[in-house]
Design an enzyme around this catalytic site. Structure first.
Site, short mmCIF file in Angstrom:
data_model
loop_
_atom_site.label_atom_id
_atom_site.label_comp_id
_atom_site.label_asym_id
_atom_site.label_seq_id
_atom_site.Cartn_x
_atom_site.Cartn_y
_atom_site.Cartn_z
N TYR A 32 0.85 -1.21 0.00
CA TYR A 32 0.00 0.00 0.00
C TYR A 32 0.88 1.26 0.00
O TYR A 32 1.09 1.88 1.03
CB TYR A 32 -0.90 0.02 1.23
CG TYR A 32 -1.71 -1.24 1.45
CD1 TYR A 32 -2.68 -1.64 0.53
CD2 TYR A 32 -1.51 -2.02 2.59
CE1 TYR A 32 -3.42 -2.80 0.73
CE2 TYR A 32 -2.27 -3.18 2.80
CZ TYR A 32 -3.21 -3.56 1.87
OH TYR A 32 -3.94 -4.70 2.07
N TRP A 38 -8.55 5.95 6.40
CA TRP A 38 -8.70 5.61 7.83
C TRP A 38 -7.37 5.14 8.40
O TRP A 38 -7.13 5.30 9.59
CB TRP A 38 -9.90 4.70 8.11
CG TRP A 38 -9.88 3.25 7.78
CD1 TRP A 38 -9.25 2.64 6.75
CD2 TRP A 38 -10.58 2.21 8.51
NE1 TRP A 38 -9.53 1.30 6.76
CE2 TRP A 38 -10.34 1.00 7.83
CE3 TRP A 38 -11.39 2.19 9.64
CZ2 TRP A 38 -10.88 -0.21 8.26
CZ3 TRP A 38 -11.93 0.99 10.07
CH2 TRP A 38 -11.67 -0.20 9.39
N ASP A 39 -6.47 4.64 7.54
CA ASP A 39 -5.12 4.33 8.02
C ASP A 39 -4.48 5.59 8.60
O ASP A 39 -3.89 5.57 9.68
CB ASP A 39 -4.23 3.82 6.88
CG ASP A 39 -4.72 2.51 6.27
OD1 ASP A 39 -5.86 2.50 5.78
OD2 ASP A 39 -3.97 1.51 6.30
N TYR A 86 0.41 -0.26 -7.42
CA TYR A 86 -0.89 -0.56 -6.81
C TYR A 86 -1.89 -0.63 -7.95
O TYR A 86 -1.84 0.20 -8.88
CB TYR A 86 -1.28 0.52 -5.79
CG TYR A 86 -2.56 0.19 -5.06
CD1 TYR A 86 -2.59 -0.82 -4.11
CD2 TYR A 86 -3.75 0.85 -5.35
CE1 TYR A 86 -3.77 -1.16 -3.46
CE2 TYR A 86 -4.93 0.53 -4.71
CZ TYR A 86 -4.93 -0.48 -3.76
OH TYR A 86 -6.11 -0.81 -3.12
N ASP A 179 -12.82 -4.96 3.37
CA ASP A 179 -13.12 -5.22 1.95
C ASP A 179 -13.73 -6.57 1.64
O ASP A 179 -14.70 -6.68 0.92
CB ASP A 179 -11.84 -5.16 1.12
CG ASP A 179 -11.01 -3.94 1.40
OD1 ASP A 179 -11.45 -3.08 2.18
OD2 ASP A 179 -9.91 -3.86 0.85
N TRP A 372 -10.18 -10.52 5.84
CA TRP A 372 -11.38 -10.08 6.55
C TRP A 372 -12.39 -11.21 6.78
O TRP A 372 -13.55 -10.98 7.09
CB TRP A 372 -12.07 -8.90 5.85
CG TRP A 372 -11.23 -7.65 5.89
CD1 TRP A 372 -10.53 -7.11 4.86
CD2 TRP A 372 -10.99 -6.78 7.01
NE1 TRP A 372 -9.86 -5.97 5.26
CE2 TRP A 372 -10.13 -5.75 6.58
CE3 TRP A 372 -11.42 -6.79 8.35
CZ2 TRP A 372 -9.69 -4.72 7.42
CZ3 TRP A 372 -10.98 -5.76 9.18
CH2 TRP A 372 -10.12 -4.74 8.71
N GLU A 415 -0.12 -6.70 9.07
CA GLU A 415 -1.43 -6.14 8.74
C GLU A 415 -2.53 -6.86 9.53
O GLU A 415 -3.43 -6.24 10.07
CB GLU A 415 -1.64 -6.29 7.23
CG GLU A 415 -2.87 -5.59 6.70
CD GLU A 415 -3.05 -5.81 5.20
OE1 GLU A 415 -2.21 -6.51 4.58
OE2 GLU A 415 -4.03 -5.28 4.65
N GLN A 430 3.07 -2.75 8.64
CA GLN A 430 1.87 -1.98 8.32
C GLN A 430 1.82 -0.79 9.29
O GLN A 430 1.85 -0.97 10.51
CB GLN A 430 0.65 -2.90 8.49
CG GLN A 430 -0.68 -2.26 8.19
CD GLN A 430 -1.10 -2.36 6.72
OE1 GLN A 430 -0.42 -3.02 5.91
NE2 GLN A 430 -2.18 -1.70 6.38
C1 9WN Z 1 -8.35 -1.16 -0.67
C2 9WN Z 1 -4.72 0.11 3.39
C3 9WN Z 1 -6.07 -0.54 3.12
C4 9WN Z 1 -6.99 -0.51 4.36
C5 9WN Z 1 -8.23 -1.37 4.18
C6 9WN Z 1 -7.80 -2.76 3.76
C7 9WN Z 1 -6.96 -2.68 2.45
C8 9WN Z 1 -7.23 -1.86 0.13
C9 9WN Z 1 -6.75 -3.09 -0.64
O1 9WN Z 1 -5.83 -1.87 2.69
O2 9WN Z 1 -7.77 -2.18 1.42
O3 9WN Z 1 -8.68 0.05 -0.05
O4 9WN Z 1 -6.10 -2.89 -1.67
O5 9WN Z 1 -7.05 -4.22 -0.23
O6 9WN Z 1 -8.88 -3.60 3.59
O7 9WN Z 1 -8.96 -1.42 5.37
O8 9WN Z 1 -7.39 0.81 4.60
O9 9WN Z 1 -4.14 -0.44 4.53
#
Ligand code: 9WN
Length: 445
Positions: A32, A38-39, A86, A179, A372, A415, A430
């Site tokens: 990521y 929200w992170d 990404y 997700d 999840w 994570e 993470q």
């Molecule tokens: C899509 C970044 C994000 C978190 C989410 C988590 C995951 C993204 C993904 O990663 O989502 O937004 O690519 O899977 O589910 O909660 O904010 O850490």
């Protein structure tokens, strides 16, 4: 500082330093590489314990991407991330060219949103600075950010709740932050995927096994939903009229209630008008009522609602405890806590730690390694810990904090975690996992 976990605070701080991109933090080093909404809120909660000024910039850099409608986008992109690192980069979303409401500069954004932890984080930053030399600066940060947070919550209360139900509608499982939860299986199964060009999955390069990430069929649906939103040029009214995935999300809604409580306190601190305070108070009351209406007596949990089918989404996941997060549980609180600490959730036989799994291990769709669908997320544990503390459940809160820290001490700042073995899964380092560790470690001091 906690003596019980030697060296952990420094290690967590080091993760945040390494992921620091200068004023904002990438969610994880490889998987990521951008700023997630929200992170960033959770990250700023941890950063507050290191440097309140830097914690404040985490939120303001995110809010620089706020749309004119008030929406805070779920991703603010990193212009330096290697192309293709990404799956859906800024060029795919094309937010600023498709919608006049998006801001194109200084960094492009996605067009979805995520749960609004931000007001909770802003108040936390102020509270940490209370009584220190930084207090005045933190108060002026609150005054500056208040209007943006109010616009964000107003957007959620209006565009995302035209029914006035007190519950937020999401357009995509990514908006829930959870997700791949089985919460979305039924609603997603009603989405018919149309023609799409083939695409690669960079996320699969950064995890050990594909089972730790969503399946190809799920990803097709995720991408198709984004395509449909683009076709509607991200116009909320059009989306509401035609989108095949429209769900009232109880966890998102509960976080909004908790965030509105924080915003009300911010409004008091910055001496906002009575009108504003009444407005926020009204959102809180409506949120409690909305969550109350989603309670399912048989399952003893709160359920998401599919607006397309008109049906509740009946599956036992962590989201069912939404009234604990929002403080809406009232007389049901004891029952909800009993269920949370039963074999159906945190006290399941064989679990390494007594921590809330993302999906009940008694559900057919539970999977201990899948995204999840079973593993434990430290940030979700943090949300429960905070709610327990606010409710005066000190002993449970202390146990939850200790178990979470043991989990992080054993597996690193992963994570998420396999609930039986405690194996760390998903991304290493993470940011939000390191951030909540910092907050927990400092809380004991
Ligand atoms: C899509 C970044 C994000 C978190 C989410 C988590 C995951 C993204 C993904 O990663 O989502 O937004 O690519 O899977 O589910 O909660 O904010 O850490």
């Amino acid at each position: 500082m906690s003596d019980s976990f030697p060296g952990m605070f420094e290690k967590a701080a080091e993760v945040l330093r390494r992921n620091d991109m200068g004023g904002w933090t990438r969610a994880a080093p490889d998987l990521y590489p951008h700023q997630w909404s929200w992170d960033s809120a959770f990250i700023s909660i941890g950063l507050a314990r290191l440097d309140t000024r830097r914690a404040a910039s985490e939120l303001t850099t995110l809010l620089d991407g706020q749309w004119t409608t008030g929406k805070v986008p779920h991703i603010v992109f990193n212009p330096e991330a290697p192309p293709g690192s990404y799956l859906l980069g800024p060029e795919h979303w094309a937010s600023a060219s498709l919608s006049k409401n998006a801001v194109g500069t200084p960094r492009p954004t996605s067009a979805l949103c995520q749960p609004p932890v931000h007001a909770i984080a802003a108040l936390h930053i102020f509270e940490v600075s209370r009584g220190t030399v930084d207090e005045d600066e933190a108060l002026s940060f609150l005054s500056n950010i208040y209007g943006r947070l109010l616009r964000w919550h107003r957007y959620l209360a209006t565009a995302r709740d035209p029914e006035g139900s007190g519950l937020v509608t999401i357009y995509h499982p990514w908006e829930s932050g959870t997700d791949n939860s089985p919460r979305w299986d039924v609603a997603l199964s009603n989405v018919r995927v149309g023609e799409m060009p083939p695409y690669a999955r960079p996320d699969l390069e950064f995890v050990d096994e594909p089972s730790e990430r969503p399946t190809a069929a799920e990803y097709d649906r995720f991408l198709w939903l984004v395509d449909l939103l683009k076709r509607a040029r991200y116009d909320e009214v059009k989306v509401y009229g035609s989108h095949p995935f429209l769900v009232k999300d109880v966890l998102f809604s509960a976080i909004l209630v908790a965030a509105n409580e924080a915003l009300l306190e911010v409004a008091r601190l910055v001496k906002a008008s009575d009108k504003d305070r009444e407005l926020i108070g009204g959102w809180i009351d409506l949120g409690h009522r909305g969550l109350d209406a989603c309670y399912d007596e048989n399952l003893g949990l709160c359920l998401d609602h599919d607006l397309r089918s008109g049906e509740p989404l009946r599956v036992r996941t962590i989201a069912g405890f939404a009234p604990l997060i929002s403080g809406s549980a009232g007389p049901r609180r004891r029952e909800l806590l009993r269920l949370l600490y039963s074999r159906a959730f945190a006290s399941h036989d064989g679990f390494r730690w007594q921590l809330p799994p993302s999906t009940s291990p008694e559900e057919a769709r539970f999977h201990p390694r899948a995204y999840w669908r079973g593993p434990v997320w430290p940030v979700i544990s943090w949300l429960f810990w905070r709610s327990l503390k606010l409710a005066g459940e000190d002993e449970r809160a202390a146990d939850l904090r200790r178990a979470s820290l043991e989990q992080l001490a054993t597996g690193g700042f992963a994570e998420y975690f396999e609930p039986f073995t405690g194996e760390p899964l998903g991304s290493d380092d993470q940011s939000w996992s390191a951030a909540v560790a910092i907050d927990w470690l400092t809380d004991e001091a």
